[in-house]
Each structure stands twice: as C-alpha cells, then as structure tokens.
Enzyme design. Sequence first.
Site, mmCIF file in Angstrom:
data_model
loop_
_atom_site.group_PDB
_atom_site.id
_atom_site.type_symbol
_atom_site.label_atom_id
_atom_site.label_comp_id
_atom_site.label_asym_id
_atom_site.label_seq_id
_atom_site.Cartn_x
_atom_site.Cartn_y
_atom_site.Cartn_z
ATOM 1 N N HIS A 62 0.532 1.376 -2.699
ATOM 2 C CA HIS A 62 -0.029 0.066 -3.018
ATOM 3 C C HIS A 62 1.027 -0.942 -3.489
ATOM 4 O O HIS A 62 1.977 -0.606 -4.178
ATOM 5 C CB HIS A 62 -1.099 0.211 -4.098
ATOM 6 N N ASP A 63 0.848 -2.168 -3.060
ATOM 7 C CA ASP A 63 1.643 -3.314 -3.515
ATOM 8 C C ASP A 63 3.109 -3.265 -3.094
ATOM 9 O O ASP A 63 3.922 -4.025 -3.621
ATOM 10 C CB ASP A 63 1.558 -3.465 -5.045
ATOM 11 N N GLY A 116 4.282 2.906 -5.818
ATOM 12 C CA GLY A 116 3.778 1.545 -5.803
ATOM 13 C C GLY A 116 4.817 0.503 -6.171
ATOM 14 O O GLY A 116 5.800 0.785 -6.865
#
Length: 253
Positions: free
Chosen positions: A116-117, A134
């Site tokens: 994520h991200d 992340g």
Amino acid sequence: MIHPTAVSDSVLPDDIEIGPYAVIGPEVQFGKGVRIGPHAYVTGSAIIGDSVSIGPSAVIGTDPQDLKYDGERTEVIIGSGTVIREFANINRGTIKSGRTVVGSNCLIMAFVHIAHDCVIGDRVILANSVNMAGHVEIGNDVTIGGVVPVHQFVRIGDHAMIGGGYRVSKDVPPFVLAGGAPLSVLALNKIGLQRKGFDRERLDNLNKVFRYLFREEGTLTSKARSLNESTAASDDEKKLAFFILSSSRGVIS
C-alpha cells in the site's frame, strides 16, 4: 478476445484480451490494448493504463495489508506499457495517500509484492520476488535484483541499481550501484547510465561527485550540504545533494 470462463462486472473496452478464469471487479477502469492472463484477479478502484499486460494469477487492487485500513475507498494506478508477470501482487493505498502507483513501461516480474501507498516511477525493473513494504518510493529507471526486501518508507533514487538478495533498510541515492550486507554504495551505476544515454561529460561529472560524496573524508550530510549551496553544481549534483539532505531514514554510503 474474452474467454468464456472469465468473469467481469466492469465495463470493458472492445480490444481487451482476458484469459481463462480471470476475475475482474466492477470498479476497474481499463485503457486500450490491455491483456490479462489466466486466473488473474483485478479488483477495487484500479486504473489500468494502455497496453498493460497482466500475467497469470497476478492479483491487483486488493485491500492493503495494513491493520489501520478501515475500508476507505483508495486506488491503485498502473501506467501505460507496464508488464506485470505471474503471481505478482499489488495492493491499493490507504487513507495516508489514497493510492498505490506504478509508473509507465515498468517490468514487474513474478512474485513481486508492491504494498500500500508505494509510488514507483517509470521504466523500473523489479526482478522476481522483490517484496516492498508500505510507503516505499522508487524513482525512474531503477533496477532491483531478485529476492530483495525493501523496508517501509524507504526511498530509492533515479537510475539506482540494487543487487539481488540484499536487504534495503535505508534510502539508496540516485545513480549508484548498491550491494552487500549491510547494503552499501559500491560504485557509480556506470553501465546503467550509459544504457540510458548519459554522455561522457555527464558521466565524468557524476564520477567526480560520486568520489567526493562516498569516498572522501567528511560526513555525507556536510558534503551534500556543501554541494547544495554551490552555485556551480550541476542538476545531477543538486539531485544527489537534495536526496541525501531530505532523507528521514538515513542514506546508505
């Protein structure tokens, strides 16, 4: 162009190719000329650019693997011309940034995980089983060898190359070849830079600044600050200096 066993709840362009048993969620958006292999799963608010190739059993757009995630709407964006190979896994972002981004013309090899991200630039090569935590940021024209774990919030600068099998726990500056345990700067990524069209004058200048920053006495921060304040510094020198001075995790040397 769409195998009868594939399942899709999305609006599909006329020229898309979807292999057997692939599953496409209702919110996915596709550009032109996309190819999706057998058993692939594309879901969530995924935006897939033109001419993207998604390999067999790849998984794109699933929920982030983050305990703080609470079901908020987030995205994953895949740039045009990117190739994603077998069993790769790319998660959506969290509320922190709202999106996970993979740039254009990248090669994401088998079993790569992009968490994520993360934000990945253009023309990046991630070899087999690179695993990114992340919030990792990777610049343009970066190459990472196989079986490399990358710590959360790490940044990897433009044109860097990291050897296979090494752990990345600190920021990796632009233009360098990195390897070893613990990871360190081995040399200027000269061959990679030549392949990207860097001329002799630019390479010679980078070689001089490389020796100054990573081989001469003094702290890396003080030398980077000196470069940053110099009115005679080139754009490449400024890029290196700014990268070092803006690091929050520390920079390998």
